[in-house]
Design an enzyme around this catalytic site. Structure first.
Site, PDB file in Angstrom:
ATOM      1  N   HIS A 294       0.823  -1.210   0.000  1.00 47.68           N
ATOM      2  CA  HIS A 294       0.000   0.000   0.000  1.00 47.68           C
ATOM      3  C   HIS A 294       0.858   1.262   0.000  1.00 47.68           C
ATOM      4  O   HIS A 294       0.448   2.279  -0.557  1.00 47.68           O
ATOM      5  CB  HIS A 294      -0.975  -0.007   1.184  1.00 47.68           C
ATOM      6  N   ASP A 295       2.008   1.204   0.613  1.00 41.74           N
ATOM      7  CA  ASP A 295       2.898   2.364   0.577  1.00 41.74           C
ATOM      8  C   ASP A 295       3.409   2.603  -0.835  1.00 41.74           C
ATOM      9  O   ASP A 295       3.481   3.729  -1.294  1.00 41.74           O
ATOM     10  CB  ASP A 295       4.074   2.172   1.535  1.00 41.74           C
TER      11      ASP A 295
ATOM     12  N   GLY B  29       4.684   5.431  -5.361  1.00 40.02           N
ATOM     13  CA  GLY B  29       6.004   4.868  -5.139  1.00 40.02           C
ATOM     14  C   GLY B  29       6.262   4.653  -3.662  1.00 40.02           C
ATOM     15  O   GLY B  29       5.544   5.143  -2.801  1.00 40.02           O
TER      16      GLY B  29
ATOM     17  N   ASP C  15       7.489   5.524  -0.591  1.00 39.78           N
ATOM     18  CA  ASP C  15       8.000   6.756   0.005  1.00 39.78           C
ATOM     19  C   ASP C  15       7.745   6.853   1.504  1.00 39.78           C
ATOM     20  O   ASP C  15       8.088   7.839   2.138  1.00 39.78           O
ATOM     21  CB  ASP C  15       7.403   7.976  -0.695  1.00 39.78           C
TER      22      ASP C  15
END
Length: 162
Positions: free
Chosen positions: A93-94, A99, A101
């Protein structure tokens, strides 16, 4: 100039197509080839000068970071093996929106809703695991290792197998 006539077989009238071929001087054929070679050389030389990702990024500035993260992940997964999937999902999910981050780790403020509080991310968990690992890393190397690298290395370690 040479003319070639090819019949079209789909037409019952067999209408010919005329293809024109022009003779080109040898120097004119060589010019595009040289130009292509020059472009390839420039592309390769620009890639070799790039500051890309490196597996040895922390070897000099925080040599034990990978060991710290691996040991922490081992402890967590040994006690709660079902946390492998939520940790992997947290990393996914990040990385999914813009991207990898670390933005999914941030908390919302009064004026800004964080990615963590977006509807698809409300069911994410294991933030406490990442926070605990980050605390261990900070004891060894304060202000050096980013949160996103902690998440990435932890995810690498949980997917590497035991």
């Amino acid at each position: 100039m040479t003319h070639y006539c090819l019949p079209i077989h789909s037409d019952k009238n067999q209408t010919p197509i005329v293809i024109l071929e022009t003779k080109v001087a040898k120097g004119q054929k060589l010019l595009p080839f040289i130009f292509l070679q020059l472009i390839l050389i420039l592309m390769v030389s620009s890639l070799s000068n790039a500051e890309g990702l490196s597996l040895e990024n922390y070897h000099k500035i925080c040599p034990n970071v990978e060991s710290i993260i691996w040991k922490a992940i081992y402890r967590v997964i040994s006690q709660a093996p079902t946390l492998v999937t939520p940790l992997l999902r947290l990393h996914f999910h990040d990385c999914f929106v813009r991207g990898c981050d670390g933005s999914v780790l941030l908390n919302s403020t009064k004026t800004n809703q964080a990615e963590r509080d977006a509807i698809p991310n409300l069911s994410l968990r294991c933030f406490n695991v990442i926070d605990a690992i980050k605390d261990e890393v900070e004891k060894e190397c304060p202000g050096v290792v980013s949160c996103v690298d902690v998440v990435a290395l932890a995810t690498r370690d949980i997917t590497a197998g035991w």
